[in-house]
Design a protein around this motif. Structure first.
Motif, short mmCIF file in Angstrom:
data_model
loop_
_atom_site.label_atom_id
_atom_site.label_comp_id
_atom_site.label_asym_id
_atom_site.label_seq_id
_atom_site.Cartn_x
_atom_site.Cartn_y
_atom_site.Cartn_z
N ASP A 190 102.19 44.89 61.12
CA ASP A 190 102.61 46.19 60.59
C ASP A 190 101.96 46.50 59.24
N GLY A 191 101.14 45.57 58.73
CA GLY A 191 100.44 45.81 57.46
C GLY A 191 101.24 45.51 56.22
N LYS A 192 102.47 45.02 56.41
CA LYS A 192 103.33 44.77 55.24
C LYS A 192 103.00 43.46 54.52
N GLY A 193 102.20 42.63 55.14
CA GLY A 193 101.79 41.39 54.50
C GLY A 193 102.87 40.32 54.49
N ARG A 199 94.57 53.43 56.34
CA ARG A 199 95.12 54.63 55.70
C ARG A 199 96.28 55.22 56.50
N THR A 200 96.25 55.07 57.84
CA THR A 200 97.35 55.64 58.63
C THR A 200 98.64 54.83 58.44
N LEU A 201 98.51 53.58 58.00
CA LEU A 201 99.69 52.73 57.85
C LEU A 201 100.65 53.29 56.80
N ALA A 202 100.09 53.84 55.75
CA ALA A 202 100.91 54.28 54.62
C ALA A 202 101.63 55.60 54.89
N LYS A 203 101.16 56.32 55.90
CA LYS A 203 101.73 57.65 56.13
C LYS A 203 102.99 57.59 56.97
N LYS A 204 103.23 56.42 57.57
CA LYS A 204 104.38 56.35 58.50
C LYS A 204 105.69 56.21 57.74
N ASN A 239 99.25 34.27 49.22
CA ASN A 239 98.23 34.98 48.45
C ASN A 239 98.75 36.24 47.76
N GLY A 240 100.04 36.45 47.85
CA GLY A 240 100.61 37.62 47.19
C GLY A 240 100.04 38.92 47.72
N ILE A 241 99.86 39.00 49.04
CA ILE A 241 99.29 40.21 49.62
C ILE A 241 100.30 41.36 49.52
N LYS A 242 99.79 42.47 49.09
CA LYS A 242 100.66 43.62 48.87
C LYS A 242 100.85 44.41 50.16
N ASP A 243 101.85 45.26 50.14
CA ASP A 243 102.29 46.03 51.31
C ASP A 243 101.36 47.22 51.56
N LEU A 244 100.57 47.14 52.64
CA LEU A 244 99.64 48.23 52.93
C LEU A 244 100.34 49.48 53.47
N THR A 245 101.63 49.37 53.77
CA THR A 245 102.35 50.57 54.23
C THR A 245 102.91 51.35 53.04
N ASP A 246 102.73 50.78 51.84
CA ASP A 246 103.23 51.43 50.63
C ASP A 246 102.17 52.42 50.10
N ALA A 247 102.48 53.70 50.20
CA ALA A 247 101.53 54.74 49.80
C ALA A 247 101.12 54.60 48.34
N LYS A 248 102.07 54.11 47.49
CA LYS A 248 101.76 53.94 46.06
C LYS A 248 100.69 52.88 45.88
#
Ligand code: HEC
Length: 111
Positions: free
Chosen positions: A40-43, A106-111, A51-60
């Motif tokens: 889901d891209g949330k890491g 890019r589509t991940l953050a828009k959901k 690795n402290g991967i950040k949440d790719l679904t976070d638009a910020k």
């Protein structure tokens, strides 16, 4: 008549190749990226935690990098303190595939 058929064929083909590209991005993401970034891209994966991967679904968060930066990261990989955290994909994926997966990110953050 024939002319009309040819035109509608071209239109159909055009539409098909666009949707294939978007699907490719999703397929590439789940095949190559989900192991770290999560399906889901949330890491929320082991690798993500380590690795402290950040949440790719976070638009910020997505607003913190440009498309160019993301393409560069995908092509050249990501190093933190000289350690490779994300490998370079320029030898693994074609330029089109890198673009497709970046568009998918890019589509991940828009959901
Ligand atoms: C081995 C684990 C791993 C894999 C596989 C991986 N990444 Fe990453 N990725 C990371 C790490 C670590 C970071 C940097 C930490 C962060 O900022 O979230 C990162 C950062 C990013 C970023 C942030 C952009 C930037 O410039 O900071 C994007 C977008 C991204 N990855 C997309 C992808 C895509 C798309 C794939 C698949 C082609 C992929 N990643 C595969 C580990 C991975």
């Amino acid at each position: 008549m024939i002319r009309k058929m040819i035109i509608s064929c071209v239109v159909l083909l055009g539409a098909a190749s666009v949707s294939v590209l978007a699907e490719d991005g999703a397929a590439i993401f789940s095949a190559k990226c989900a192991i770290c970034h999560g399906k889901d891209g949330k890491g929320q994966t082991k690798m993500g935690e380590k690795n402290g991967i950040k949440d790719l679904t976070d638009a910020k968060y997505q607003a913190t990098f440009t498309d160019e930066q993301m393409l560069k990261t995908l092509k050249e990989g990501k190093k933190v303190d000289d350690k490779v955290k994300m490998k370079a994909y320029d030898t693994i994926l074609s330029a089109e595939e890198i673009k497709a997966v970046a568009a998918y990110v890019r589509t991940l953050a828009k959901k």
